[in-house]
Design a protein around this motif. Structure first.
Motif, PDB file in Angstrom:
ATOM      1  N   UNK A 213       0.830  -1.204   0.000  1.00 25.61           N
ATOM      2  CA  UNK A 213       0.000   0.000   0.000  1.00 25.61           C
ATOM      3  C   UNK A 213       0.864   1.254   0.000  1.00 25.61           C
ATOM      4  N   UNK A 214       2.017   1.191   0.696  1.00 26.99           N
ATOM      5  CA  UNK A 214       2.901   2.343   0.776  1.00 26.99           C
ATOM      6  C   UNK A 214       3.648   2.594  -0.534  1.00 26.99           C
ATOM      7  N   UNK A 215       3.839   1.543  -1.336  1.00 28.73           N
ATOM      8  CA  UNK A 215       4.579   1.680  -2.595  1.00 28.73           C
ATOM      9  C   UNK A 215       3.592   1.895  -3.729  1.00 28.73           C
ATOM     10  N   UNK A 216       3.172   3.129  -3.934  1.00 26.66           N
ATOM     11  CA  UNK A 216       2.101   3.430  -4.882  1.00 26.66           C
ATOM     12  C   UNK A 216       2.485   3.101  -6.323  1.00 26.66           C
ATOM     13  N   UNK A 217       3.732   3.401  -6.721  1.00 25.86           N
ATOM     14  CA  UNK A 217       4.141   3.125  -8.100  1.00 25.86           C
ATOM     15  C   UNK A 217       4.145   1.623  -8.378  1.00 25.86           C
ATOM     16  N   UNK A 218       4.619   0.840  -7.418  1.00 16.13           N
ATOM     17  CA  UNK A 218       4.619  -0.608  -7.595  1.00 16.13           C
ATOM     18  C   UNK A 218       3.196  -1.137  -7.692  1.00 16.13           C
ATOM     19  N   UNK A 219       2.297  -0.601  -6.894  1.00 16.24           N
ATOM     20  CA  UNK A 219       0.908  -1.055  -6.907  1.00 16.24           C
ATOM     21  C   UNK A 219       0.229  -0.716  -8.225  1.00 16.24           C
ATOM     22  N   UNK A 220       0.446   0.492  -8.714  1.00 14.20           N
ATOM     23  CA  UNK A 220      -0.147   0.900  -9.997  1.00 14.20           C
ATOM     24  C   UNK A 220       0.399   0.048 -11.136  1.00 14.20           C
ATOM     25  N   UNK A 365      13.907   6.647  -0.206  1.00 14.42           N
ATOM     26  CA  UNK A 365      13.218   7.102   0.999  1.00 14.42           C
ATOM     27  C   UNK A 365      11.852   6.438   1.126  1.00 14.42           C
ATOM     28  N   UNK A 366      11.119   6.365   0.000  1.00 14.31           N
ATOM     29  CA  UNK A 366       9.790   5.750   0.022  1.00 14.31           C
ATOM     30  C   UNK A 366       9.875   4.276   0.385  1.00 14.31           C
ATOM     31  N   UNK A 367      10.838   3.567  -0.217  1.00 13.75           N
ATOM     32  CA  UNK A 367      10.983   2.137   0.050  1.00 13.75           C
ATOM     33  C   UNK A 367      11.353   1.900   1.511  1.00 13.75           C
ATOM     34  N   UNK A 368      12.278   2.694   2.042  1.00 13.50           N
ATOM     35  CA  UNK A 368      12.701   2.511   3.429  1.00 13.50           C
ATOM     36  C   UNK A 368      11.562   2.783   4.404  1.00 13.50           C
ATOM     37  N   UNK A 369      10.794   3.827   4.164  1.00 18.69           N
ATOM     38  CA  UNK A 369       9.691   4.132   5.069  1.00 18.69           C
ATOM     39  C   UNK A 369       8.568   3.112   4.941  1.00 18.69           C
ATOM     40  N   UNK A 370       8.485   2.441   3.781  1.00 18.70           N
ATOM     41  CA  UNK A 370       7.490   1.380   3.622  1.00 18.70           C
ATOM     42  C   UNK A 370       7.956   0.086   4.282  1.00 18.70           C
ATOM     43  N   UNK A 371       9.268  -0.184   4.199  1.00 20.98           N
ATOM     44  CA  UNK A 371       9.803  -1.438   4.750  1.00 20.98           C
ATOM     45  C   UNK A 371       9.953  -1.387   6.262  1.00 20.98           C
ATOM     46  N   UNK A 372      10.278  -0.212   6.788  1.00 22.58           N
ATOM     47  CA  UNK A 372      10.482  -0.069   8.228  1.00 22.58           C
ATOM     48  C   UNK A 372       9.467   0.915   8.787  1.00 22.58           C
ATOM     49  N   UNK A 373       8.678   0.459   9.744  1.00 20.31           N
ATOM     50  CA  UNK A 373       7.672   1.320  10.347  1.00 20.31           C
ATOM     51  C   UNK A 373       8.337   2.234  11.363  1.00 20.31           C
ATOM     52  N   UNK A 374       8.362   3.537  11.061  1.00 26.22           N
ATOM     53  CA  UNK A 374       8.878   4.518  12.010  1.00 26.22           C
ATOM     54  C   UNK A 374       7.722   4.967  12.890  1.00 26.22           C
ATOM     55  N   UNK A 375       7.857   4.775  14.183  1.00 23.75           N
ATOM     56  CA  UNK A 375       6.771   5.042  15.112  1.00 23.75           C
ATOM     57  C   UNK A 375       6.929   6.418  15.742  1.00 23.75           C
ATOM     58  N   UNK A 376       6.004   7.363  15.455  1.00 21.08           N
ATOM     59  CA  UNK A 376       6.105   8.696  16.067  1.00 21.08           C
ATOM     60  C   UNK A 376       5.752   8.627  17.539  1.00 21.08           C
ATOM     61  N   UNK A 377       6.373   9.493  18.339  1.00 18.58           N
ATOM     62  CA  UNK A 377       6.046   9.572  19.760  1.00 18.58           C
ATOM     63  C   UNK A 377       4.809  10.456  19.899  1.00 18.58           C
ATOM     64  N   UNK A 378       3.645   9.824  19.907  1.00 20.27           N
ATOM     65  CA  UNK A 378       2.385  10.564  19.912  1.00 20.27           C
ATOM     66  C   UNK A 378       2.155  11.308  21.218  1.00 20.27           C
ATOM     67  N   UNK A 379       2.750  10.833  22.311  1.00 23.24           N
ATOM     68  CA  UNK A 379       2.540  11.498  23.591  1.00 23.24           C
ATOM     69  C   UNK A 379       3.184  12.890  23.607  1.00 23.24           C
TER      70      UNK A 379
END
Length: 382
Positions: A213-220, A365-379
């Motif tokens: 889902x994160x890799x839009x070009x690959x999905x299209x 950058x897109x591939x890395x952010x799709x492969x590794x979930x970076x978790x924001x500190x929501x608190x």
């Protein structure tokens, strides 16, 4: 919630708590001065929130990047500094804002890499030292726990807390243990089997099923290739004559093509930096093997999820859009549901190969952010 201290029965007879080393990297200047002021109490706070290990915090002054940089680059630079130091975890205190495609955030954590990034300017102008202190401990808890939920250890009387506590103790033990064999397959086998729960936790934190889902070009590209294959008579004939063995090989080859495109194209395969200290070399190799195992497994699961989704979509399309009479006339024999499944399978395999072409067009950058979930500190950002 009361913290529960580690008790003797939490460990086997003669077993000592593992030592987990956290590298605290800070940009030279105010950030480094703050890190030096905080380091004295951080190990104690980590021990209170995450009992089950001896915590050691080491401060290093290093800017890592020359100016504003995307998140994946900050994570990669922090990871490399972690490997150079032979640490288990690392937190980077930067005096730069975090550059992300989403809304601004204060901190991000990558459980797979074992690193977190904290932007000090985003903490505001009041109570910065206190907030940074709390944020560092919380980020380490996220890296160890593999999620945003609090990981404070509950008393064993609470069933849910007891299970969580046991899992946390095991993970801390694995995190601080270095594999005994530093050669070839022996190291790989030892890392995978000895850190299985740690690997599963890192993999779960990556959420590999969201990769496509994160890799839009690959999905299209995959959908476009699937549509083209579905309406081509030659593909119908090919699906009818290949047989299931060749069909299976084609499907496996298409999955492998996408995995290799992502792995090599975005340079996701990590290599251990040269080291002189034998202990650091061994610890570094274990870290590298573990991350590479998580990366490859994440990609395989993500691409298989894409393949399954494309197969279901292709089968529905075959059932709805390919008239049985036309299909039978093209194949020159009566057709049934098995023939439709064969066609859908080949279409999904070709669509997945199209996805490999699309994946090659994605930015690193897109591939890395799709492969590794970076978790924001929501608190902090909420």
């Amino acid at each position: 919630m009361a913290r529960h201290p580690v008790r003797a029965k939490d460990f086997a007879v003669g077993e000592e708590p593992a030592t987990v080393v956290v590298g605290l990297i800070a940009s030279p200047g105010p950030a480094a001065e703050m890190a030096e002021a905080l380091v004295g109490g951080l190990a104690r706070q980590m021990g209170e929130r995450l009992p089950g290990a001896r915590w050691s915090v080491r401060v290093v002054a290093d800017r890592l990047v020359g100016g504003p940089a995307p998140l994946h680059e900050l994570v990669a630079r922090t990871r490399r500094r972690l490997l150079d130091g032979g640490w288990q975890l690392a937190v980077f205190l930067t005096d730069l804002p975090l550059q992300t495609a989403r809304r601004p955030v204060v901190a991000h954590a990558s459980s797979a890499h074992g690193v977190a990034v904290l932007s000090l300017p985003a903490l505001g102008a009041v109570g910065v030292e206190r907030r940074a202190d709390e944020a560092i401990v919380r980020l380490v808890a996220v890296l160890v726990g593999g999620g945003d939920a609090p990981v404070d250890v509950k008393p064993s009387g609470d069933d849910g807390g007891g299970k969580h506590r046991d899992a946390l103790l095991r993970r801390l033990r694995e995190l601080g243990t270095v594999a005994g064999d530093d050669r070839g397959a022996g190291l790989v086998t030892g890392v995978i089997t000895g850190n299985l729960r740690l690997l599963i936790g890192m993999l779960r934190a990556n959420r590999p099923w969201r990769l496509a889902v994160e890799l839009s070009r690959a999905l299209v590209a995959a959908v476009a290739a699937g549509v083209f294959a579905l309406v081509t008579n030659d593909i119908w004939l090919l699906a009818d004559n290949l047989g299931w063995l060749r069909q299976t090989l084609v499907g496996a080859g298409s999955v492998l093509a996408v995995v290799l495109t992502l792995l090599l194209g975005a340079d996701l395969w990590e290599r251990a930096p040269p080291q002189r200290d034998p202990e650091v070399v061994r610890a570094t190799r274990e870290q590298v093997v573990l991350l590479n195992a998580v990366t490859v497994t994440t990609l395989v699961i993500g691409v298989l999820a894409l393949y399954c989704a494309l197969f279901v979509l292709s089968l529905v399309s075959v059932l709805l859009l390919v008239p049985p009479g036309l299909h039978a006339a093209a194949l020159d024999h009566p057709t049934g549901f098995s023939d439709q499944v064969e066609l859908a399978w080949l279409v999904s395999a070709l669509a997945t190969l199209g996805g490999a072409l699309g994946a090659g067009l994605e930015s690193d950058e897109t591939v890395r952010e799709a492969a590794y979930a970076y978790q924001p500190d929501r608190s902090l950002t909420g």
